[in-house]
Design a protein around this motif. Structure first.
Motif, PDB file in Angstrom:
ATOM      1  N   LEU A 156       0.781  -1.244  -0.061  1.00  0.00           N
ATOM      2  CA  LEU A 156       0.202   0.074   0.042  1.00  0.00           C
ATOM      3  C   LEU A 156       0.846   1.151  -0.186  1.00  0.00           C
ATOM      4  N   GLY A 157       1.918   1.295   0.660  1.00  0.00           N
ATOM      5  CA  GLY A 157       2.835   2.660   0.699  1.00  0.00           C
ATOM      6  C   GLY A 157       3.468   2.613  -0.405  1.00  0.00           C
ATOM      7  N   ASP A 158       3.736   1.745  -1.276  1.00  0.00           N
ATOM      8  CA  ASP A 158       4.220   1.877  -2.483  1.00  0.00           C
ATOM      9  C   ASP A 158       3.368   2.468  -3.509  1.00  0.00           C
ATOM     10  N   ALA A 159       2.003   2.047  -3.429  1.00  0.00           N
ATOM     11  CA  ALA A 159       1.186   2.728  -4.331  1.00  0.00           C
ATOM     12  C   ALA A 159       1.037   4.402  -3.952  1.00  0.00           C
ATOM     13  N   LEU A 160       0.839   4.459  -2.627  1.00  0.00           N
ATOM     14  CA  LEU A 160       0.778   5.916  -2.481  1.00  0.00           C
ATOM     15  C   LEU A 160       2.010   6.782  -2.789  1.00  0.00           C
ATOM     16  N   ARG A 161       3.205   6.149  -2.325  1.00  0.00           N
ATOM     17  CA  ARG A 161       4.359   6.983  -2.687  1.00  0.00           C
ATOM     18  C   ARG A 161       4.413   7.118  -3.988  1.00  0.00           C
ATOM     19  N   LEU A 162       4.126   6.415  -5.083  1.00  0.00           N
ATOM     20  CA  LEU A 162       4.177   6.378  -6.415  1.00  0.00           C
ATOM     21  C   LEU A 162       3.277   7.583  -7.018  1.00  0.00           C
ATOM     22  N   ARG A 163       1.791   7.610  -6.217  1.00  0.00           N
ATOM     23  CA  ARG A 163       1.181   8.644  -6.378  1.00  0.00           C
ATOM     24  C   ARG A 163       1.530  10.018  -6.164  1.00  0.00           C
ATOM     25  N   ASN A 164       1.950   9.962  -5.063  1.00  0.00           N
ATOM     26  CA  ASN A 164       2.726  11.379  -4.696  1.00  0.00           C
ATOM     27  C   ASN A 164       3.792  11.773  -5.443  1.00  0.00           C
ATOM     28  N   GLU A 165       4.979  10.811  -5.901  1.00  0.00           N
ATOM     29  CA  GLU A 165       5.860  11.188  -6.525  1.00  0.00           C
ATOM     30  C   GLU A 165       5.352  11.888  -8.035  1.00  0.00           C
ATOM     31  N   THR A 166       4.203  11.089  -8.647  1.00  0.00           N
ATOM     32  CA  THR A 166       3.566  11.475  -9.747  1.00  0.00           C
ATOM     33  C   THR A 166       3.133  12.810  -9.665  1.00  0.00           C
ATOM     34  N   VAL A 167       2.599  13.350  -8.679  1.00  0.00           N
ATOM     35  CA  VAL A 167       2.111  14.606  -8.536  1.00  0.00           C
ATOM     36  C   VAL A 167       3.005  15.579  -8.583  1.00  0.00           C
ATOM     37  N   ARG A 168       4.056  15.288  -7.492  1.00  0.00           N
ATOM     38  CA  ARG A 168       5.230  16.013  -7.586  1.00  0.00           C
ATOM     39  C   ARG A 168       5.934  16.264  -8.805  1.00  0.00           C
ATOM     40  N   ALA A 169       6.032  15.091  -9.729  1.00  0.00           N
ATOM     41  CA  ALA A 169       6.659  15.634 -10.957  1.00  0.00           C
ATOM     42  C   ALA A 169       6.063  16.504 -11.791  1.00  0.00           C
ATOM     43  N   LEU A 170       4.483  16.377 -11.732  1.00  0.00           N
ATOM     44  CA  LEU A 170       3.581  17.164 -12.455  1.00  0.00           C
ATOM     45  C   LEU A 170       3.647  18.613 -11.966  1.00  0.00           C
ATOM     46  N   GLU A 171       3.777  18.826 -10.676  1.00  0.00           N
ATOM     47  CA  GLU A 171       4.148  20.212 -10.099  1.00  0.00           C
ATOM     48  C   GLU A 171       5.355  20.733 -10.469  1.00  0.00           C
ATOM     49  N   GLU A 172       6.451  20.055 -10.451  1.00  0.00           N
ATOM     50  CA  GLU A 172       7.717  20.523 -10.812  1.00  0.00           C
ATOM     51  C   GLU A 172       7.763  20.921 -12.302  1.00  0.00           C
ATOM     52  N   ALA A 173       7.377  20.274 -13.081  1.00  0.00           N
ATOM     53  CA  ALA A 173       7.416  20.279 -14.651  1.00  0.00           C
ATOM     54  C   ALA A 173       6.461  21.167 -14.936  1.00  0.00           C
ATOM     55  N   ASP A 174       5.476  21.708 -14.468  1.00  0.00           N
ATOM     56  CA  ASP A 174       4.497  22.853 -14.789  1.00  0.00           C
ATOM     57  C   ASP A 174       5.229  24.262 -14.678  1.00  0.00           C
ATOM     58  N   THR A 175       6.162  24.192 -13.629  1.00  0.00           N
ATOM     59  CA  THR A 175       7.117  25.509 -13.548  1.00  0.00           C
ATOM     60  C   THR A 175       8.503  25.623 -14.169  1.00  0.00           C
ATOM     61  N   GLU A 176       8.992  24.143 -14.636  1.00  0.00           N
ATOM     62  CA  GLU A 176      10.182  24.023 -15.158  1.00  0.00           C
ATOM     63  C   GLU A 176      10.381  24.720 -16.509  1.00  0.00           C
ATOM     64  N   ARG A 177      11.613  25.493 -16.557  1.00  0.00           N
ATOM     65  CA  ARG A 177      11.908  26.070 -17.877  1.00  0.00           C
ATOM     66  C   ARG A 177      12.826  25.333 -18.674  1.00  0.00           C
ATOM     67  N   TYR A 191      -2.992  21.627 -15.322  1.00  0.00           N
ATOM     68  CA  TYR A 191      -1.789  22.073 -15.404  1.00  0.00           C
ATOM     69  C   TYR A 191      -1.478  22.755 -16.743  1.00  0.00           C
ATOM     70  N   SER A 192      -1.681  24.223 -16.618  1.00  0.00           N
ATOM     71  CA  SER A 192      -1.745  24.851 -17.932  1.00  0.00           C
ATOM     72  C   SER A 192      -0.422  24.583 -18.845  1.00  0.00           C
ATOM     73  N   ASN A 193       0.555  24.456 -18.270  1.00  0.00           N
ATOM     74  CA  ASN A 193       1.913  24.466 -19.002  1.00  0.00           C
ATOM     75  C   ASN A 193       2.491  22.992 -19.462  1.00  0.00           C
ATOM     76  N   ILE A 194       1.531  22.126 -19.171  1.00  0.00           N
ATOM     77  CA  ILE A 194       1.968  20.810 -19.607  1.00  0.00           C
ATOM     78  C   ILE A 194       0.873  20.114 -20.924  1.00  0.00           C
ATOM     79  N   ARG A 195       1.567  19.457 -21.781  1.00  0.00           N
ATOM     80  CA  ARG A 195       0.603  19.215 -23.026  1.00  0.00           C
ATOM     81  C   ARG A 195       0.654  17.611 -22.999  1.00  0.00           C
TER      82      ARG A 195
END
Length: 546
Positions: free
Chosen positions: A138-159, A197-201
């Motif tokens: 269960l912890g693996d699934a939750l960790r993967l979900r959090n890491e996925t959202v974190r990647a989206l958050e960082e990618a949205d502002t990454e230049r 996420y406006s900056n991710i296609r």
């Protein structure tokens, strides 16, 4: 102790172990229950329903709805949520690790049921333990979900387009049931989430499934496997067949084509591993005969030549009446649990035991977006009908009426409500950890913020300053302390000359060790002097402490 009840000790809180306890209680008479104690030892106080783990990634069902408390299934059993330290089959004792109080506990037993399952085998892929996300608990699934959202958050502002590409690349190793269902739900979640996420296609999202065989889902027939492959590819999943995962680092996966032997590096920040499995370390320590790291048992599920010892589930090599060994699935574990419980009670009554005669009902795999594949009693089903069948079967098998209702409600709400993209910061960063880098990868760049101190444990690295190699770092050497001590950018970069393993100490832990642990300050000062740097910065006030 003379007054002790007849104790049946069950090791493992999976389907096999928990349902053995349940079936034991049902099989015994009231008098037998009064003189018998059923004990379960598990790391957690809940049982995970593995088929629903992928839906935790996508948020189709709530995190806690795919688990059920063990105490609500095996109500008559005594539960210890502790780690097992030692199993002594001669003395018939099991030693448990300390819990809240620093006191170990030793349990005696009359009957022992080993249902410890398997563990991830990190040893065959360098860097997998350090940098990949396993997908088993269960912890693996939750960790993967959090890491996925974190990647989206960082990618949205990454230049930086190169760094953004790494953040939006997701690699899953293993094309069996777990890997296919994981990549399907992950891809669905990403497709739905980027609307916010406006900056991710959508075309920037890259999901890669690695499979060492020539097709995915080898457990199913070829036609269903090809159908699943076609569906995933149509949704944008990149499927790499005959491809092995060779190594993993913090921002890439090294893969090899089995036919051409060509090596390729896939830049990615999120890498998931669903294979391979290895025996639990305690299973290997037992004096039982092993077959492919699984405990050899008879057709009655007892261990040969070890009276009162049984093994079930993924850690047991169980012979079936069709001549093959039982596969590691929940449906087989459940039937093994019932046979094992029946035979333990029969042994207590000096009655004949029954053989395990289950061979399987079918195989199901969800592909997301109301699609699935299934093979039941030889009948092949695919598409929305298989998806409906998948949900119906697994919902009916889920333990607990309350959980059934919660999951059904989650599925209904998912039809009308958007997927949740909340990132839960519940996984604190590790301050001391192992890391792996491939040859040619930068460990850190010149000008980077000094966030870690390193010690090279395997391989060689080179110091790069203004694009010139100025020195070589050998095994056992520390580096990276200057920027941490002086609170300044890195004066040079470090690149892996060969494949490297190292231990890193994060900035907060390094500062505390430097301030409070005797001898560390002098040692770091000596390291700085060996690097030609004045250690006087060690006496400067620590900005982090002010």
């Amino acid at each position: 102790m003379a007054d002790r009840k007849h104790r049946i000790l069950i090791l493992g809180g999976g389907f096999g172990g928990v349902y053995t306890a349940l079936y034991l209680d049902k099989a015994m008479t009231r008098a037998e229950r009064e003189r018998t104690e059923i004990v379960i030892v598990s790391n957690e106080n809940y049982i995970v329903f593995q088929p629903f783990l992928p839906e935790v990634i996508s948020g189709t069902i709530e995190t806690l709805h795919c688990i059920t408390p063990i105490r609500r299934i095996a109500r008559s059993a005594r539960l210890y949520t502790r780690r097992i330290e030692e199993i002594n089959t001669e003395k018939k004792t099991v030693r448990l690790a300390p819990d809240f109080l620093p006191k170990p506990l030793t349990l005696e037993y009359d009957e022992l049921v080993v249902g410890l399952g398997t563990r991830m085998n990190y040893s065959i892929v360098p860097g997998m333990r350090e940098h990949s996300i396993p997908f088993k608990y269960l912890g693996d699934a939750l960790r993967l979900r959090n890491e996925t959202v974190r990647a989206l958050e960082e990618a949205d502002t990454e230049r930086d387009p190169v760094e953004k590409k790494k953040l939006l690349t997701f690699v899953v190793g293993g094309g069996g049931f777990s890997g296919v269902e994981c990549i399907a739900e992950l891809n669905d979640f990403l497709t739905a989430a980027i609307r916010d996420y406006s900056n991710i296609r959508r075309e920037e999202i890259r999901c890669v499934l690695l499979q060492s065989a020539n097709r995915i889902l080898p457990e199913l027939g070829e036609s269903l496997a090809l159908y699943a492959q076609k569906i995933l590819a149509k949704r944008g999943v990149e499927i790499r067949l005959n491809t092995r995962l060779k190594a993993v680092s913090a921002d890439s996966a090294v893969v090899q084509d089995k036919e051409t032997k060509e090596i390729e590096r896939i830049d990615a920040r999120t890498i998931v591993s669903t294979v391979p499995a290895a025996a639990h370390p305690l299973v290997k320590s037992l004096p039982f005969e092993l077959e492919r790291d699984r405990i050899v048992v008879t057709e009655n599920l007892n261990v040969p030549n070890f009276d009162g010892h049984w093994a079930i589930g993924d850690c047991a090599s169980v012979p079936q009446i069709d001549g093959i060994k039982s596969p590691p699935t929940a449906q087989h574990a459940l039937r093994q649990a019932k046979t094992c419980a029946t035979n333990i009670v029969a042994r207590m009554r000096n009655k004949p035991m029954k053989r395990f005669n289950f061979t399987g009902l079918g195989k199901l795999a969800s592909l997301g977006q109301r699609s699935a594949v299934a093979e039941v009693f030889g009948v092949k089903i695919k598409g929305i009908l298989a998806w409906f069948f998948w949900r119906t079967v697994y919902l009916s098998k889920f333990p607990g009426l309350d959980r059934k209702i919660r999951i059904a409600a989650d599925w209904t709400l998912d039809l009308i409500l958007p997927r949740d993209i909340t990132q839960l910061q519940i996984f604190p960063p590790e301050h001391v950890q192992q890391e792996h880098f491939h040859a040619g990868e930068m460990i850190f760049d010149q000008g980077d913020f000094g966030n870690k101190f390193y010690v090279l444990t395997e391989g060689e690295a080179e110091i790069v300053k203004d694009d010139n190699i100025v020195a070589t770092i050998e095994k056992g050497a520390p580096f990276g302390e200057i920027a941490l001590v002086e609170n300044s950018p890195r004066t040079a970069g470090v690149r892996a000359k060969t494949d490297c393993s190292l231990v890193s100490v994060a900035r907060p832990a390094f500062k505390k060790l430097l301030t409070h642990l005797p001898g560390v300050r002098d040692s770091v000062g000596g390291i700085m002097q060996s690097h030609g740097v004045d250690p006087s910065g060690l006496d400067a006030p620590d900005e982090d402490e002010e």
